[in-house]
Design an enzyme around this catalytic site. Sequence first.
Site, mmCIF file in Angstrom:
data_model
loop_
_atom_site.group_PDB
_atom_site.id
_atom_site.type_symbol
_atom_site.label_atom_id
_atom_site.label_comp_id
_atom_site.label_asym_id
_atom_site.label_seq_id
_atom_site.Cartn_x
_atom_site.Cartn_y
_atom_site.Cartn_z
ATOM 1 N NE ARG A 123 -4.315 -1.056 -0.086
ATOM 2 C CZ ARG A 123 -4.470 -1.964 -1.036
ATOM 3 N NH1 ARG A 123 -3.478 -2.222 -1.870
ATOM 4 N NH2 ARG A 123 -5.596 -2.622 -1.162
ATOM 5 C CD GLU A 129 -2.185 3.393 -6.365
ATOM 6 O OE1 GLU A 129 -3.109 2.900 -7.057
ATOM 7 O OE2 GLU A 129 -1.472 2.716 -5.605
ATOM 8 C CG HIS A 158 -2.299 -0.634 -7.499
ATOM 9 N ND1 HIS A 158 -2.696 0.205 -6.486
ATOM 10 C CD2 HIS A 158 -2.570 -1.888 -7.053
ATOM 11 C CE1 HIS A 158 -3.203 -0.505 -5.482
ATOM 12 N NE2 HIS A 158 -3.127 -1.780 -5.807
#
Length: 323
Positions: free
Chosen positions: A237, A266, A284
């Site tokens: 994370r 993000e 990601h």
Amino acid sequence: MNVIILDSRRHSYVQSPDFERRVMGAEADVTLYHVDDAGQLPQHAFDCDGILSWHLVPLPAQALQRFSRCRAIVRAAVGYDNIDLPRARQQGIQVANVPDYGTEEVADHTLALALALIRKLGACDRAVRAGNWDWRAVGTVPRLRDLFVGLVGLGRIGSAVALRFKALGCRVGFYDPLRPSGWEKALGIERFEHLSALLAASQLVSLHAPLNSATRHLLGHEELQRMQGKWLVNTARGGLVDTQALAAAVAGGTLAGAALDVLETETEAPPTALLCDRVIWSPHMAFYSQAALAELRTKAALCLQQLLRHGTHRSLISPQEGA
């Protein structure tokens, strides 16, 4: 059962709810919404019985209080930091995640990023593209089996990463105050009681902890300054690391390099300092393979179906986990 899928407009994971409809069958009316936040939903969406939640759509208290009939939320991922768990529990909403999908993919991706850092693959690629075949152009490269790898968090993914590094001959240690005694013996690795000791001992540090109030900015300025000449990998994370402190550690030359699959925010571009050649990025996608995405969507839908039918599932998040 009236079920909604909450996915983001940008970087969406689900293009059609057909997959979830097939899994849940005729008893579920499944509707997909692409939104930036729950406030953009039509009023009738708040009458749903259950939610399949994807990570870029936050579910804070003010959003949850509008779901008057909702009985269960399944976070389609391992992490669930986008959901206000205390508020959900206050409303009697059960919350579960999917902790057992994509373990292999994240562990493999972590190893790939680490190898790219250690073997300086980015510098190698740039050198050849510039017409330079002199191997000395990339600088010094350590022997992999001489490295001590420190893992922050030793759950399913952290354990899988530990086994991969061990297979390559690396020494491996971990810091995880939630793991019971003896975990280190089962995996044949070293346990550290304090994060600072792990950071001092490790040449490469890889993050595999959940994000909650106790772990947010687990690596801040002080911790990153202890990592002089070391590498950092984060496939967990973004919020585990203070972004500004990380940018400063890279810009100031404290870190030898970083490989990042996640960022604290993000929806925004990374700080300029984190776009330099010593940082490797992936968008990601450590979790991703075609098989893993299908597994995730299947398990999330089946979990929500069981919660709405029977009120229980082995992947329910406990109050201790959500603290």
